[in-house]
Scaffold this active site. Structure first.
Site, PDB file in Angstrom:
ATOM      1  N   TYR A   1       5.263   6.498  14.451  1.00 16.51           N
ATOM      2  CA  TYR A   1       3.963   5.816  14.375  1.00 16.51           C
ATOM      3  C   TYR A   1       2.832   6.754  14.844  1.00 16.51           C
ATOM      4  O   TYR A   1       1.778   6.847  14.206  1.00 16.51           O
ATOM      5  CB  TYR A   1       4.061   4.577  15.260  1.00 16.51           C
ATOM      6  CG  TYR A   1       2.868   3.682  15.338  1.00 16.51           C
ATOM      7  CD1 TYR A   1       2.519   2.852  14.277  1.00 16.51           C
ATOM      8  CD2 TYR A   1       2.117   3.601  16.514  1.00 16.51           C
ATOM      9  CE1 TYR A   1       1.444   1.986  14.381  1.00 16.51           C
ATOM     10  CE2 TYR A   1       1.047   2.742  16.628  1.00 16.51           C
ATOM     11  CZ  TYR A   1       0.703   1.932  15.555  1.00 16.51           C
ATOM     12  OH  TYR A   1      -0.357   1.079  15.664  1.00 16.51           O
ATOM     13  N   GLY A   2       3.070   7.457  15.930  1.00 15.70           N
ATOM     14  CA  GLY A   2       2.050   8.369  16.465  1.00 15.70           C
ATOM     15  C   GLY A   2       1.718   9.486  15.483  1.00 15.70           C
ATOM     16  O   GLY A   2       0.552   9.851  15.314  1.00 15.70           O
TER      17      GLY A   2
ATOM     18  N   LYS B   1      -0.360   8.002  12.735  1.00 14.56           N
ATOM     19  CA  LYS B   1      -1.699   7.589  13.191  1.00 14.56           C
ATOM     20  C   LYS B   1      -2.615   8.786  13.449  1.00 14.56           C
ATOM     21  O   LYS B   1      -3.821   8.694  13.200  1.00 14.56           O
ATOM     22  CB  LYS B   1      -1.579   6.721  14.438  1.00 14.56           C
ATOM     23  CG  LYS B   1      -1.033   5.328  14.161  1.00 14.56           C
ATOM     24  CD  LYS B   1      -1.833   4.614  13.087  1.00 14.56           C
ATOM     25  CE  LYS B   1      -1.743   3.108  13.140  1.00 14.56           C
ATOM     26  NZ  LYS B   1      -2.413   2.498  11.967  1.00 14.56           N
TER      27      LYS B   1
ATOM     28  N   VAL C   1       0.830  -1.216   0.000  1.00 12.33           N
ATOM     29  CA  VAL C   1       0.000   0.000   0.000  1.00 12.33           C
ATOM     30  C   VAL C   1       0.864   1.267   0.000  1.00 12.33           C
ATOM     31  O   VAL C   1       0.361   2.363  -0.207  1.00 12.33           O
ATOM     32  CB  VAL C   1      -0.962   0.051   1.204  1.00 12.33           C
ATOM     33  CG1 VAL C   1      -2.032  -1.014   1.092  1.00 12.33           C
ATOM     34  CG2 VAL C   1      -0.209  -0.046   2.535  1.00 12.33           C
TER      35      VAL C   1
END
Ligand code: NAI
Length: 306
Positions: free
Chosen positions: A166-167, A170, A75
């Site tokens: 990652y945060g 997200k 993706v």
């Protein structure tokens, strides 16, 4: 209460070769959807890759009497995303549901985090949700129907040591959702976020076995089905774990008017800090950015001295 069914609907689930995505794909298929099972088949840090994982889930769906096709594209790769969309359209000619779920981790404390750790995580989670949603968007607009779920995380909403990359990705997804819920409204496109906790490849070893036992990924999917059903909400962040569900929202305090002109100094803001930050007085969540501006003007107007 009527059954939640997806007969005649076509769904794409990214990262559905295992973990949460597999459970979402199986649940959609059980409820009648035709499912595109996308998975690069990577390990948790994004390395490796094989379409065997996606093919395995397709076999599981077929064993249930459902219809599915496997797709082994990344993706994070524009050509791979195009292939997911093209394969789906070639096979079934529509895209009703898109669950952007694929993910990897590259956890490190911020000073040790490399540019590669940052780029890979942003690529898979943020660009890897953005690109398939963007590619499906006009198709959903044409159909006047679309149900989209992005997968956020408590790390994005609240933070977690070692997960700055990652945060950021997200919470970026929540930012994208907040605008797409507005842009999609007139074409019956609804977009929501799920904030799960589940025992998967990603969380293996992070929690004691007894806790992981309570966090079956299957326990998240019933919530996700409610985010993609016919009468789904839009713009909701649904927390889901261990059979429990709640809603996360960004809210503002009532705030305070400090002053303008000579009255507005750093010290004057400090003097009203307790009132500005008084979380016992929070407002209902705003539905769009414009409401934020109205709120600030209302606080300012209420604070004008006679
Ligand atoms: P998982 O590692 O079992 O599943 C992720 C899947 O994504 C894997 O099958 C992997 O092969 C696939 N994938 C990785 N990179 C890909 C790419 N470039 N293209 C296509 N597929 C790719 O992990 P899990 O827990 O099921 O994670 C699913 C989603 O839920 C992720 O977005 C994760 O960040 C999110 N999440 C999970 C939580 C948990 O407690 N397990 C907590 C919060 C969020």
């Amino acid at each position: 209460m009527s059954d939640i069914r997806f007969d005649g609907k076509v769904a794409i689930v990214t990262g559905a070769g295992g973990g949460l995505g597999r459970c979402h794909a199986l649940e959609l298929a059980r409820r009648g959807a035709k499912v595109v099972v996308n998975d690069l088949g990577s390990s948790m840090d994004g390395s490796g890759g094989s379409s065997a994982a996606a093919e395995g889930v397709v076999k599981e769906i077929e064993a249930l009497g459902g219809e599915a096709i496997a797709n082994g594209s990344s993706v994070a790769d524009a050509a791979g995303v195009k292939k997911v969309i093209d394969d789906t359209m070639a096979k079934w000619g529509r895209i009703d549901i898109l669950i952007a779920n694929a993910g990897i981790l590259r956890d490190k404390s911020f000073s040790k985090m490399t540019q590669t750790d940052i780029d890979l995580v942003i690529d898979v989670h943020l660009r890897g949700s953005f690109m398939p949603i963007h590619a499906a968007w006009d198709i959903m607009k044409e159909q006047n129907y679309g149900r989209i779920v992005v997968t956020t995380s408590s790390t994005g909403l609240y933070g977690n040591f070692g997960q700055a990359n990652y945060g950021a990705a997200k919470l970026g997804l929540v930012g994208m959702m907040n605008t797409l819920k507005i842009e999609g409204a007139k074409n019956n496109i609804k977009i929501n976020a799920v904030c799960p906790v589940a025992a998967t490849q990603m969380t293996e070893g992070l929690m004691p076995p007894a806790v992981l036992e309570q966090l079956k990924p299957e326990y998240v999917s019933p919530g996700v089905m409610n985010l993609v059903k016919e009468d789904a909400p839009t713009g909701v962040i649904l927390s889901a774990a261990a059979g429990a569900f709640s809603i996360a929202r960004i809210v503002e305090t009532e705030g305070a008017f400090v002053g303008v002109g000579d009255d507005l100094t750093a010290e004057a803001v400090a003097a009203k800090w307790d009132q500005i930050t008084d979380t016992s007085k929070t407002l209902p969540a705003f539905k769009a950015g414009g409401e934020h501006g109205q709120h600030m003007f209302a606080v300012a107007a209420g604070g004008v001295k006679a």
